[in-house]
Design a protein around this motif. Sequence first.
Motif, short mmCIF file in Angstrom:
data_model
loop_
_atom_site.label_atom_id
_atom_site.label_comp_id
_atom_site.label_asym_id
_atom_site.label_seq_id
_atom_site.Cartn_x
_atom_site.Cartn_y
_atom_site.Cartn_z
N ALA A 1 57.37 67.51 47.06
CA ALA A 1 58.37 67.85 48.07
C ALA A 1 57.69 68.11 49.41
CB ALA A 1 59.16 69.07 47.61
N GLY A 2 56.53 68.77 49.38
CA GLY A 2 55.81 69.06 50.61
C GLY A 2 55.39 67.80 51.33
N LEU A 3 55.00 66.78 50.57
CA LEU A 3 54.60 65.51 51.17
C LEU A 3 55.79 64.87 51.88
CD1 LEU A 3 51.82 63.95 50.96
CD2 LEU A 3 52.98 62.48 49.32
N TYR A 4 56.92 64.86 51.21
CA TYR A 4 58.11 64.24 51.81
C TYR A 4 58.66 65.07 52.97
CZ TYR A 4 57.95 61.18 47.74
OH TYR A 4 57.54 60.26 46.80
N ASN A 5 58.52 66.38 52.89
CA ASN A 5 58.96 67.22 54.01
C ASN A 5 58.08 66.99 55.23
OD1 ASN A 5 61.15 68.41 52.72
ND2 ASN A 5 59.93 70.08 51.88
N LYS B 1 51.18 56.75 54.95
CA LYS B 1 51.78 55.86 53.97
C LYS B 1 51.11 56.03 52.61
CE LYS B 1 54.56 53.63 56.81
NZ LYS B 1 56.05 53.73 56.69
N MET B 2 51.91 55.94 51.55
CA MET B 2 51.37 55.80 50.20
C MET B 2 51.03 54.33 50.01
SD MET B 2 54.02 57.98 47.83
CE MET B 2 54.59 59.61 48.30
N SER C 1 59.03 55.49 39.29
CA SER C 1 58.61 56.87 39.09
C SER C 1 58.72 57.67 40.38
CB SER C 1 57.17 56.91 38.56
OG SER C 1 56.66 58.23 38.56
N LEU C 2 58.28 57.09 41.48
CA LEU C 2 58.37 57.78 42.77
C LEU C 2 59.83 58.08 43.12
CD1 LEU C 2 55.72 55.78 44.83
CD2 LEU C 2 55.50 58.11 43.96
N GLU C 3 60.71 57.12 42.85
CA GLU C 3 62.14 57.32 43.12
C GLU C 3 62.70 58.45 42.26
OE1 GLU C 3 64.06 56.11 45.36
OE2 GLU C 3 63.39 54.09 45.94
N LYS C 4 62.34 58.46 40.98
CA LYS C 4 62.84 59.49 40.07
C LYS C 4 62.40 60.88 40.52
CE LYS C 4 62.93 59.12 35.47
NZ LYS C 4 62.49 59.12 34.03
N ASP C 5 61.12 61.00 40.89
CA ASP C 5 60.61 62.31 41.29
C ASP C 5 61.20 62.76 42.62
OD1 ASP C 5 59.18 62.14 38.97
OD2 ASP C 5 57.23 61.84 39.93
N LEU C 6 61.40 61.83 43.54
CA LEU C 6 62.04 62.16 44.81
C LEU C 6 63.45 62.69 44.56
CD1 LEU C 6 62.07 62.19 47.91
CD2 LEU C 6 62.85 59.80 47.84
N GLN C 7 64.19 62.06 43.65
CA GLN C 7 65.53 62.52 43.32
C GLN C 7 65.50 63.92 42.70
OE1 GLN C 7 68.47 60.86 44.13
NE2 GLN C 7 69.27 62.90 43.63
N PHE C 8 64.49 64.17 41.86
CA PHE C 8 64.34 65.51 41.28
C PHE C 8 64.15 66.55 42.38
CE2 PHE C 8 61.21 68.78 40.08
CZ PHE C 8 61.95 69.49 39.16
N ILE D 1 61.71 56.28 49.66
CA ILE D 1 60.45 55.73 49.18
C ILE D 1 60.06 54.51 49.99
CG2 ILE D 1 59.28 54.63 47.22
CD1 ILE D 1 59.68 57.69 46.99
N ASP D 2 61.02 53.67 50.33
CA ASP D 2 60.72 52.48 51.13
C ASP D 2 60.10 52.85 52.47
OD1 ASP D 2 61.67 50.80 49.19
OD2 ASP D 2 63.64 50.48 50.11
N GLY D 3 60.49 53.99 53.02
CA GLY D 3 59.95 54.41 54.31
C GLY D 3 58.57 55.01 54.23
N VAL D 4 58.13 55.38 53.03
CA VAL D 4 56.84 56.06 52.86
C VAL D 4 55.78 55.13 52.28
CG1 VAL D 4 55.68 58.01 51.74
CG2 VAL D 4 58.01 58.27 52.56
N VAL D 5 56.20 54.14 51.50
CA VAL D 5 55.27 53.27 50.77
C VAL D 5 54.95 52.01 51.57
CG1 VAL D 5 55.07 51.76 48.75
CG2 VAL D 5 55.89 54.09 48.49
#
Length: 340
Positions: A81-85, A94-95, A294-301, A315-319
């Motif tokens: 969450a910290g990474l996405y924040n 970028k990942m 997996s990245l999508e699932k965890d982002l949704q969590f 995820i598309d904006g980060v990868v």
Amino acid sequence: MFAASGCILSGGGGGQSGGTATVRVGTTNSSSDAPFFIGDKKGYFEEQGIKVEFNSFDSAAKMIAPLGNGDLDVAAGAPSAGLYNAVARGVDFKMVADKGSTPAGYGYMPLLVTSGSASSFDGYEDLEGMKVAEPAQGTATSSTLNEALKKAGLSYDDVEHEYIGFPDHVAALENGSIDASLTTEPSATRAIQTGAATRFAGTDEIYPDQQLAVVLYSGQFAQDDAEVARKFMVGYLRAVRDYNDALNNGKLAGPNAEEVISILTEFTPVKDAGLYQEMTPNGVDPNGELNLDSLEKDLQFFKDEGLLESDAVTIDGVVDTSFVEAASEELGPYEKPEEG
């Protein structure tokens, strides 16, 4: 400690503009940093005209600020969450590649139960009400625990969460301040060896192919030094393939395992070669491919838990997969050596 600009160029062959490119890489000196160390030790980055400058951090979270302002070019990180924040606040990175994942046999962050609780622990349903250790709130490990709880129809709030750094899990399991943990290697094997805990399930069983760790590029490195970034990825994937050559049946036991273990004992704080032979290593895709599902699932969590400052992050904006795609094309298909 850091230079203010992006990739540094000096005289010599290779790199941009006929010079050698110095690429600053942030690591936590963990076993999943192995490809960085292999690539440096075996000269794969040097062959690409790159000099690697390692910068050590006690946590991946502390790499985000220097990565965002261009003081680091490359970093190791866990989706969180910290990474996405940070992305939502305008931090530019970028990942770009897999650094640690959990294919079958390589569940390197197992669910451990204290020896005192093991006799009465029969399944995931027994996690209810337990004190369970994770490294921090809102990390990929939190999503792993959520998947374990879901197997018994439980929710993430059905346990008490204890946020403890991985190296301190062993002591917490020993003194009984926690009942269970999701603990990465080599701390997990240490806890088992001391009798503090027993292994109930590997991450590969709880959450197959979870994307637990990633390689990050600063936005400046990815955009302004794109050719150097591509060359760095070529060196990285050569090292990843060497690492994969060392894997055999869920252990570092492949044909070149001795060499890889020697590099790990040189570059990480763990100097016990026997521990590396005993532990369950992480998986890394030989082409560096990220598990986007997996990245999508965890982002949704993280969204469901209310841990994100903005729902606009995607995820598309980060990868950015362009670097592994270019490097894989240059290197050609990976061929696993025969397991003897």
